[in-house]
Design a protein around this motif. Structure first.
Motif, mmCIF file in Angstrom:
data_model
loop_
_atom_site.group_PDB
_atom_site.id
_atom_site.type_symbol
_atom_site.label_atom_id
_atom_site.label_comp_id
_atom_site.label_asym_id
_atom_site.label_seq_id
_atom_site.Cartn_x
_atom_site.Cartn_y
_atom_site.Cartn_z
ATOM 1 N N ASP A 23 0.859 -1.187 0.000
ATOM 2 C CA ASP A 23 0.000 0.000 0.000
ATOM 3 C C ASP A 23 0.896 1.238 0.000
ATOM 4 N N ARG A 29 -1.050 1.331 5.842
ATOM 5 C CA ARG A 29 -0.195 0.143 5.749
ATOM 6 C C ARG A 29 0.343 -0.265 7.131
ATOM 7 N N GLU A 45 5.755 -5.145 5.055
ATOM 8 C CA GLU A 45 4.944 -4.177 4.299
ATOM 9 C C GLU A 45 5.833 -3.343 3.379
#
Ligand code: FE2
Length: 343
Positions: A23, A29, A45
């Motif tokens: 993201d 995120r 992430e």
């Protein structure tokens, strides 16, 4: 609520997996990553598509949560590439979007997305869907592991005999090519590719003294050798994904006139896929060296096979198609020393 979910997860026996969050909005995120880590997941992430693809290769996630709207490569393209890569094609991808338009969901399905979540994300919904997809991924991994064990076993059997090196790979290619020429459906062609590798897996039960014997086998030795199709079928039977491979393993030594083994099937009783693999098996055996004779050239090998066809051993129409395939330039196997692979 998170505690209740955790208890439910624990009671179901589910093991947390590795999740990759993609993201470009760092706040969203990081919040998602924190919540998922609290549930016991291993989370990585990243902020864009390029990083997502490189982490798919290095982090090997069990699940990818993928935002659609990102600068540069969007979520659709990242998903398409994940699904087009053999190593990650079975990794579940959940597309996360603020978009609600049906065409976006259709596009997501077209690029192989496994599920969708709308922003703002309902965390419990996300957990439920993630758990479901991760469970599926675990089953897939277990299945792949089982297939991997069988392929490794088949390779180790091939490696026992220095004269058969490369035989299975050539067989796999020739059989699939003939299957394609005969217009077989994709699942049967895939079965032929797999059968090329595992068809002789039952030789695990044949002692080296028989498998590697350079001269003729005694009656007792022949009987042991002839058990390998049935043993092979039994080894591979538990795997449902091998359903179409089993008849090829069992019947790859039958003959058109019923003089083969293990069941003495005749003509159309012999599964077409088994008959295809068998022609490739015999051809490869003839065109490679054996301890007691040199490899035959392509034309000589085909001549011998047509003589055997006159004797009633092979399906003539299939042999003609095979001959045409070989004549049309299917790469002839490079001569290798050859053992007791096909006869
Ligand atoms: Fe065999």
């Amino acid at each position: 609520m998170a505690a209740l979910v955790s208890i439910a997860v624990a009671e179901s026996g589910y093991m947390p997996g590795k999740i990759l969050i993609v993201d470009d909005e760092s706040a969203a995120r990081l919040a998602l990553a924190t919540l998922l880590r609290r549930e016991g997941f291993e989370v990585t992430e990243v902020r864009d598509g390029a990083a997502a693809l490189s982490h798919c290769a290095s982090f090997c996630p069990d699940l990818v949560l993928l935002d659609i709207l990102m600068p540069g490569m969007n979520g659709f393209e990242v998903c398409r590439r994940i699904k087009a890569t053999p190593e990650t094609r079975l990794t579940p991808v959940v597309l996360i979007t603020g978009l609600s338009a049906t065409e976006d969901r259709i596009q997501g399905i077209n690029v192989g997305a496994d599920d969708f979540l709308s922003k703002p994300i309902d965390f419990n919904e996300l957990l439920a869907r993630s758990r479901s997809l991760l469970r599926l991924k675990q089953f897939t991994d277990e299945l792949e592991n089982a297939e991997g064990v069988l392929f490794s076993l088949a390779e180790s059997i091939e490696a026992r005999d220095p004269y058969t090196r490369g035989h299975c790979e050539r067989l796999s290619q020739m059989s699939a090519r003939l299957g394609e020429m005969r217009g077989l459906p994709e699942d049967e062609i895939k079965a032929l590719r797999w059968a090329g590798i595992v068809h002789d897996i039952g030789k695990v039960a044949v002692p080296d003294a028989i498998l590697l014997k350079p001269g003729a086998l005694s009656a007792d030795e022949t009987e042991i050798m002839r058990k390998h199709p049935v043993v092979g079928e039994r080894i591979c039977a538990p795997l449902r994904t091998f359903r179409l491979v089993l008849p090829i393993i069992r019947h790859h030594h039958e003959r058109h006139d019923g003089s083969g083994y293990p069941d003495g099937l005749r003509g159309p009783q012999i599964p077409l896929t088994a008959a295809i693999l068998q022609l490739a098996d015999v051809y490869d055996a003839l065109t490679t060296d054996r301890p007691y004779r040199k490899a035959s050239p392509r034309e000589e090998a085909l001549k011998i096979m047509h003589e055997e066809c006159d004797r009633g051993w092979w399906n003539r129409e299939l042999l003609d198609a095979f001959t045409m395939m070989i004549g049309n330039g299917h790469p002839s196997p490079s001569p290798k020393k050859m053992g007791r692979a096909a006869r």
